[in-house]
Design a protein around this motif. Structure first.
Motif, PDB file in Angstrom:
ATOM      1  N   PRO A 150      -6.309  18.016   4.612  1.00  0.00           N
ATOM      2  CA  PRO A 150      -5.537  17.552   3.357  1.00  0.00           C
ATOM      3  C   PRO A 150      -4.158  18.365   3.700  1.00  0.00           C
ATOM      4  O   PRO A 150      -4.222  19.505   4.205  1.00  0.00           O
ATOM      5  N   THR A 152      -0.157  19.207   2.393  1.00  0.00           N
ATOM      6  CA  THR A 152       0.603  19.438   1.179  1.00  0.00           C
ATOM      7  C   THR A 152       2.047  19.165   1.618  1.00  0.00           C
ATOM      8  O   THR A 152       2.973  18.745   0.561  1.00  0.00           O
ATOM      9  N   HIS A1232     -15.521  28.489   0.912  1.00  0.00           N
ATOM     10  CA  HIS A1232     -14.387  28.293   0.454  1.00  0.00           C
ATOM     11  C   HIS A1232     -14.142  26.880   0.346  1.00  0.00           C
ATOM     12  O   HIS A1232     -13.746  26.079   1.370  1.00  0.00           O
ATOM     13  N   ARG A1233     -14.329  26.291  -0.910  1.00  0.00           N
ATOM     14  CA  ARG A1233     -13.898  24.571  -0.966  1.00  0.00           C
ATOM     15  C   ARG A1233     -12.402  24.664  -1.232  1.00  0.00           C
ATOM     16  O   ARG A1233     -11.606  25.406  -1.511  1.00  0.00           O
ATOM     17  N   THR A1234     -12.042  23.174  -0.722  1.00  0.00           N
ATOM     18  CA  THR A1234     -10.582  23.034  -0.840  1.00  0.00           C
ATOM     19  C   THR A1234     -10.193  23.194  -2.415  1.00  0.00           C
ATOM     20  O   THR A1234      -8.994  23.257  -2.524  1.00  0.00           O
ATOM     21  N   ASP A1235     -11.094  22.960  -3.228  1.00  0.00           N
ATOM     22  CA  ASP A1235     -10.537  23.093  -4.874  1.00  0.00           C
ATOM     23  C   ASP A1235     -10.428  24.394  -5.375  1.00  0.00           C
ATOM     24  O   ASP A1235     -10.166  24.674  -6.340  1.00  0.00           O
ATOM     25  N   GLY A1236     -10.562  25.588  -4.326  1.00  0.00           N
ATOM     26  CA  GLY A1236     -10.600  26.926  -4.489  1.00  0.00           C
ATOM     27  C   GLY A1236     -11.818  27.648  -4.948  1.00  0.00           C
ATOM     28  O   GLY A1236     -11.579  28.898  -5.129  1.00  0.00           O
ATOM     29  N   ARG A1237     -12.955  26.948  -5.173  1.00  0.00           N
ATOM     30  CA  ARG A1237     -13.935  27.649  -5.371  1.00  0.00           C
ATOM     31  C   ARG A1237     -14.697  28.177  -4.230  1.00  0.00           C
ATOM     32  O   ARG A1237     -14.358  27.954  -3.022  1.00  0.00           O
ATOM     33  N   ASP A1250     -16.439  18.918   3.632  1.00  0.00           N
ATOM     34  CA  ASP A1250     -15.443  17.959   3.784  1.00  0.00           C
ATOM     35  C   ASP A1250     -14.242  18.773   4.373  1.00  0.00           C
ATOM     36  O   ASP A1250     -14.052  20.040   4.311  1.00  0.00           O
ATOM     37  N   ASP A1253     -12.584  22.488   3.970  1.00  0.00           N
ATOM     38  CA  ASP A1253     -13.459  23.788   3.578  1.00  0.00           C
ATOM     39  C   ASP A1253     -13.672  24.728   4.798  1.00  0.00           C
ATOM     40  O   ASP A1253     -13.402  24.418   5.751  1.00  0.00           O
TER      41      ASP A1253
END
Length: 1285
Positions: A150, A152, A1232-1237, A1250, A1253
């Motif tokens: 992803p 930015t 470490h997930r891309t959504d911050g988890r 994904d 990650d």
């Protein structure tokens, strides 16, 4: 250019002990002399002193030592020097800082993560060369079309020198770099090594840092992109550090050297020898190319002189010195390697392929547990051998003196404390008589030893003992020669043995005979051949750049353009150095490999002219496939060929050619004396001749001794020496008297057979590594090879992977029982089932019976076990974290006929490898092509083992070979019994008990219990694992063979000396394992984790019981990821346990594994992953009097969807400390997930990831040893390197 009329020309080899000088005088005469490299009372610099002496003696003029030498009479000076080598060995280089991409501060400390000595619990490894580390904010990655990270914001795209496209993830923060460099510079550090990832192809960031560092006052700035622009960050990093560390020392020496001459040698052509065998101007001489400067001169010396005197046969260089022996090969071209380890540092630079064995004149002699042992310990220059009169030990030199092969009257009186006495025969004989008493006491009075070894041997005299040690030393030196020839497809017997160095002449005939060679060549300047080789060498200019093209028609234009550009640059540089066009030759090399493999070969197209389907520089495709076929035994016709590097080597012909020829004699040669020398037949009259008195028509029948100022040559019985027209010695090697011995034990032959059996297993391993395809076997070296007796008992196991050590014996013995006499010649069996002695399913064992003419049953077996990256099952990589049955872990083979009647059963084995797909959720193998290729490689390795066993039987007879198989097994048994007796004695004195016990747990709480009862009189023990937990619903169940492997590994470590690895090690031991336990599970239990995890815990428990050392990380940290199309598997290092006198090593594999890790740049170029971080895990090692080693932190960010599997231990239990030392930190697996988890994956898990990650692996540290409060300041802490972030 080399012929300087009317002037003095000098070639000088400055060694660690002696400096050799070859001088060409103005009238064409030649002069040699030898002087001490260090003699501060008499002169400041040995090469300058050598030049001064020659000038003074030949001109009659006075040249005072305290004045610079006049250079008007000097034409040229060529030098080889050990300045760089010695600085590396002694760690006396320049204070250096390393600047590296952020996240990789410890990359060079971790290196390949493999330890150099499997059984050294201290894990002694040389420390890194830098003392400060600067982590710099910057990062580039190779562009991948499949990348789905992803974004930015858009990233800058750049093009590398290979033509590859790269993405700049993080721009270089030069402002912070300046602050960090200023801080380091203020500490007095003036040398900087720069290593940024992927700089081999895109160097802009490195060049910017280099310019800044020079502006800030760093006097030496080495950039990895300039020192060696080749892919692989770790060896490139070692090389750039060596360059920064050593080059200032070289420049300092050159400054001091030139100061000894008027005008600083201006106007004099001064050249230095590089590691690749070529000369370079003094101002171009640098640290990374200088480490083999001295030995390289010797290789050039024998290559040029031998090839003109021995009917153009290929030659083996044999340079035997005081502490070691160097062997090399020349067959019309110099053989180069581009990655080699020297003094513990891996250098990625062109260097001659020189193999070193720790057996030289100063190698020490030992008698251990009934076996004669030579080296690797050396007496060194001080005190030296016993005969030097300085209190030294017995050495190979003493053995030669005791046999009459060295004559003290022909040596200078430079020995003893006052350095004014002759060699002492008396001192040598005194030591041998003492050793004789020890040996005869062992043979005649130690009843238990006699029983263990099979039969008592009659007493030995001093001469028999000395001769035995010579034979053992000779066999030790034969092993690397076999590796250099046979392992690469060459016939050793078709070579000439080119002997030089001070000690080689005494052994040359015996070694040549043992290897089947018919000729020994010894140059008239053999004692100073490295210096003479400098005079014969060419000036070389090498240019190299990375490439990423496929070798195909569409790339030929670009390849030709780049080759032409590099060739023109080489030509221009050599023209500027004074060479004319007819003196210059250009040689082009391409670094080629098959796509998807890691084994690249540096290929020249010499002899393969260009054609319409090749590039203009030659037919590299044909040259590559023929070389690949010769070395590896196969080609991969359906794979593209990739060009990794383009290399151009320009040579300016500048070597002198000797004009002097030997005179013809008028009468037969007369010995100056006749002495008595001891040979296999006893004492024989031996004529002693002075080389200088011999003429070119003289022939000397052995036995004889030929002596000159710098060497002693032994011409053995049935050999004939004659002089060539150039005054060199050629020896025709006769067959000799065949020493006939029977099946009764001979302690000397015991040592020799031990070497021969081990050599067979080692050569099998080399064939397997060369012929395999997969990264797992070829690069990570996850394989083992071994030889077994007719009963399946282990005879010799090359020390490859410890977890395989005892397990293969169980596999072979199962097949013998299962076959029931049905095995036939031409059959090969494949097995991996745990009930058949397997470890886990990915470890495929290939077994080949060895038959002898006239016998219907096998006389030996050979086997190879290799870890296949995928054999099917429920997850890619066949290492599922949650398997609960064997079927889920991949293809199963119990007694599968892989080859029947010599025919490889490809269809049947393919069906078996695809069979797991029939089970729910499972797949067949995901990499069939590599499976088949690696199985063929294992068959080829076994075939080589069968051939070598057959040759051994052909030489000695089947009954003798099998008898010594038994003797060697008994010797290993004796060594283990001696160790157990010694432990029992100490244990009884300290506690009054002969019982020890220990317990540890797996992460799920399953206990592993051990109680050991030792018999101090017999040296035997019962290892009882009763109380160990039951079989688990998971895959940490370990087949019985795994426990035996762990036990044999522990016993070998505790013995503490080099002993044969065979079934004899387990003979004094009874092992009790409760059926149904985790250490002996049911037939279909899942076991994939037992091999890689439980095995480590068994080792921890054994060492805890014997109080040997604190626990190491206790895990192999198995990580695999991939898709249904491909997969990747790695095991990751951690911390080693501390011991009673050592700190644990951090970032290293311990105990039951020793596989390498993939280089970061290779990993990122071939897989959809970014290695974000790889460093030591600070303070994860347990504190103590001696600290445990730190684990590592490894972070992988994925660029496309993958399935990740982790299979680990020591996540909830800690590696124990010992005797008050604290425990090591447990490991941790985070996602470490891309959504911050941030998720804790636990010890064992499989998860779909994904793009974006990141998996973070924190491996356990080792336990500490001894109470923390007993620390003496910082004394026991490992060396610290400061890191600026």
């Amino acid at each position: 250019m080399a012929e300087t009329e009317g002037k003095f020309d000098f070639a000088i080899d400055r060694g660690g002990t002696f400096t050799d000088v070859f001088a060409r005088l103005p009238d064409g005469r030649e002069k040699v002399l030898k002087l001490l490299s260090h003699d501060p009372q008499n002169y400041r610099d040995a090469p300058t002193e050598g030049i001064r002496r020659v000038l003074e003696e030949e001109t009659g003029q006075s040249f005072p030592r305290d004045r610079p030498l006049d250079t008007s009479n000097i034409g040229w000076i060529r030098m080889g020097t050990t300045v760089a080598t010695n600085a590396l060995l002694e760690r006396q280089g320049e204070r250096t800082a390393l600047l590296v991409t952020r996240g990789f501060r410890d990359l060079l400390h971790i290196g390949t993560q493999a330890r150099p000595n499997l059984f050294d619990l201290e894990v002694r490894m040389p420390d890194v060369l830098y003392e400060e580390v600067i982590e710099v904010e910057e990062r580039v990655i190779l562009r991948q079309d499949s990348c789905q990270l992803p974004r930015t914001e858009p990233k800058r795209m750049v093009t590398g020198s290979t033509g590859e496209c790269l993405e700049v993830l993080r721009e270089l923060d030069l402002q912070q770099v300046e602050l960090d460099l200023t801080r380091v510079r203020s500490k007095g550090i003036r040398s900087l090594a720069v290593l940024l990832l992927h700089s081999y192809t895109w160097a802009a960031h490195e060049k910017a840092v280099g310019s800044l560092a020079k502006r800030l006052g760093f006097t030496q700035v080495s950039l990895s992109s300039e020192v060696m622009p080749m892919v692989r960050a770790v060896p490139r990093g070692y090389t750039v550090c060596a360059d920064a560390y050593l080059t200032p020392k070289i420049h300092l020496y050159l400054t001091e050297f030139t100061a000894g001459f008027k005008g600083g040698l201006k106007g004099v052509d001064v050249l230095f020898m590089q590691s690749d065998g070529g000369l370079t101007p003094m101002d171009q001489f640098c640290g990374s190319r200088a480490v083999l400067s001295g030995p390289a001169g010797g290789v050039v010396g024998y290559a040029v002189t031998c090839s003109g005197s021995t009917e153009k046969k290929p030659a083996i260089g044999f340079d035997m010195g005081g502490t070691s022996t160097d062997v090399s090969r020349y067959a019309g071209q110099y053989e180069h390697v581009f990655e080699a380890s020297i003094a513990g540092v891996t250098l990625q630079a062109p260097q001659l392929d020189i193999n070193t064995v720790a057996a030289g004149g100063g190698s020490r002699l030992f008698f251990r547990s009934g076996m004669f042992v030579v080296g690797p310990e050396s007496a060194g220059a001080h005190p030296g051998p016993a005969c030097y009169r300085k209190g030294g030990p017995l050495t190979v030199t003493d053995a030669n003196l005791a046999l009459g092969r060295l004559l003290p009257s022909f040596f200078p009186k430079i020995f003893g404390p006052g350095e004014n006495e002759p060699l002492s025969t008396e001192e040598t004989m005194k030591h041998f008589r003492k050793l004789m008493q020890e040996i005869n006491h062992f043979l005649s009075t130690n009843e238990s030893a006699g029983e263990a070894l099979g039969v008592k041997q009659s007493k030995m005299n001093v001469e028999e003992i000395a001769m035995g040690f010579i034979n053992v030393a000779n066999e030790a030196m034969c092993r690397p020669i076999r590796a250099l020839t046979q392992a690469k497809g060459h016939d050793t017997s078709e070579h000439v043995l080119a002997c030089f160095g001070g000690a080689g002449g005494q052994h040359a005939c015996a070694i040549a005979r043992a290897l089947g060679m018919k000729t020994v060549f010894i140059h008239k300047y053999s004692g100073v051949l490295s210096a003479y080789g400098l005079a014969l060498a060419d000036v070389v200019e090498e240019l190299q750049e990375p490439c990423a093209l496929q070798y195909e028609a569409s790339s030929f234009y670009e390849l030709d353009r780049r080759i032409e550009h590099l060739s023109q640059r080489c030509d221009q540089i050599l023209h500027k150095r004074g060479f004319s066009s007819f003196q210059i030759s250009i040689e082009v090399f391409l670094h080629l490999r098959y796509e998807g493999t890691d084994c690249a070969l540096m290929i020249t197209a010499a002899g393969y002219p260009s054609n319409p389907s090749s590039c203009r520089s030659g037919d590299f495709r044909t040259a590559f496939t023929k070389r690949y076929l010769k070395e590896f035994g196969f080609t991969i016709t359906d794979r593209p060929i990739m060009v990794d590097d383009i290399r151009v080597r320009g040579s300016g012909k500048s070597g002198i050619r000797s004009k002097l020829q030997q005179r013809v004699g008028q009468k037969p040669p007369n010995p100056v004396k006749v002495t008595q020398c001891y040979f296999e037949d006893g004492y024989l009259d031996t004529g002693v001749y002075l080389w200088e008195d011999l003429s070119c028509d003289h022939s000397i029948q052995g036995p004889a001794i030929i002596i000159d100022k710098n060497s002693t040559i032994l011409v053995e019985p049935t050999c004939v020496a004659h002089l060539t027209k150039d005054g060199d010695v050629c020896i025709d090697v006769g067959m000799g008297t065949q020493c006939v011995f029977g099946t009764q034990l001979n302690t000397i032959q015991l040592s020799i057979f031990s070497h021969r059996f081990m050599s067979i297993a080692e050569q099998m391993g080399r064939v397997l590594q060369r012929t395999s395809i997969s990264t797992n076997i070829k690069e990570r070296l996850d394989f083992s090879c071994a030889v077994f007796g007719p009963d399946g008992g282990l005879v010799s196991n090359a020390p490859h992977i410890p977890v395989h050590l005892g397990a293969m014996q169980e596999t072979v013995q199962f097949q013998i029982k299962a076959a029931g006499g049905s095995m036939k010649e031409g059959d090969v069996i494949l097995s991996n089932h745990p009930c058949a002695g397997g470890s886990h399913l990915p470890d495929l064992t290939v077994i080949t019976p060895v038959f002898q003419d006239g016998l219907s049953v096998p006389v030996f077996f050979v086997a190879s076990r290799g870890h296949h990256a995928d054999i099917g099952g429920i997850t890619p990589g066949s290492m599922p974290p949650h398997s609960t049955s064997l079927q889920q872990e991949g293809a199963v083979f119990t007694s599968f006929k892989l080859v029947t009647g010599g025919v490889f059963q490809e269809k049947a084995v393919t069906e078996a490898l695809m069979a797991p797909a029939q089970y729910t959720g499972c797949s067949g193998t995901r990499n069939l092509r590599d499976n088949l290729s690696d199985l063929r490689a294992q068959v080829a390795a076994n075939r080589r083992g069968c051939q070598l066993v057959g040759e051994l039987i052909g030489t000695y007879g089947l009954d003798v070979v099998q008898a010594y198989m038994g003797h060697i097994q008994s010797n290993a048994e004796l060594a283990v019994r001696d160790m157990l007796k010694d432990f029992a004695r100490r244990r009884w004195e300290e506690t009054g008990s002969l019982e020890v016990e220990a317990e540890d747990q797996m992460d799920d709480g399953t206990p592993i219990k051990l109680k050991v009862q030792i018999n101090k009189d017999q040296g035997s023990a019962v290892f009882d694992f009763s109380g160990t937990g039951t079989e688990v619903w998971g895959n940490c169940n370990a087949p019985r063979a795994i426990t035996l492997s762990a036990l044999i590994y522990c016993l070998r470590c505790m013995v503490g000396q080099d002993i044969p690895l065979n079934q004899g090690c387990l003979a004094p031991v009874k092992v009790i394992i409760p059926p149904g336990s985790i250490l002996q599970p049911s037939q279909n239990a899942a076991v994939v984790g037992g091999n890689v995890l439980t095995s480590q815990r068994v080792v921890d428990v054994i060492f805890k019981a014997f109080q040997v050392c604190a626990a190491s990380q206790g895990c192999m940290n198995n990580v695999s990821f991939g898709s249904e199309k491909s997969g990747y598997y790695e095991t990751v290092a951690g911390g080693a346990g501390a011991g009673p006198s050592w700190n644990g090593r951090g970032g290293v594999h311990s105990h039951m594994t020793n596989t390498r890790i993939t280089d970061p740049e290779i990993l990122e170029s071939r897989y959809p992953v970014i290695l974000e971080h790889f460093s030591l895990r600070t303070k994860s090692g347990g504190a103590g009097l001696y600290r445990g080693g730190d684990g590592v932190v490894r972070k992988l960010r994925f660029r496309s969807p993958v399935v990740l599997s982790v299979l680990t231990e020591r996540r909830s239990t800690k590696p124990y400390g010992l005797h008050g030392g604290e425990d090591g930190a447990p490991g941790l697996n985070l996602l470490h997930r891309t959504d911050g988890r941030i998720l804790n994956l636990g010890a064992k898990n499989t998860i779909s990831l994904d793009p974006g990650d990141m998996f973070s692996l924190y491996t356990p540290g080792g336990g500490g040893y001894g109470p923390v409060e007993e620390q003496d300041g910082e004394h026991h802490l490992p060396p610290k390197r400061r890191c600026l972030r």
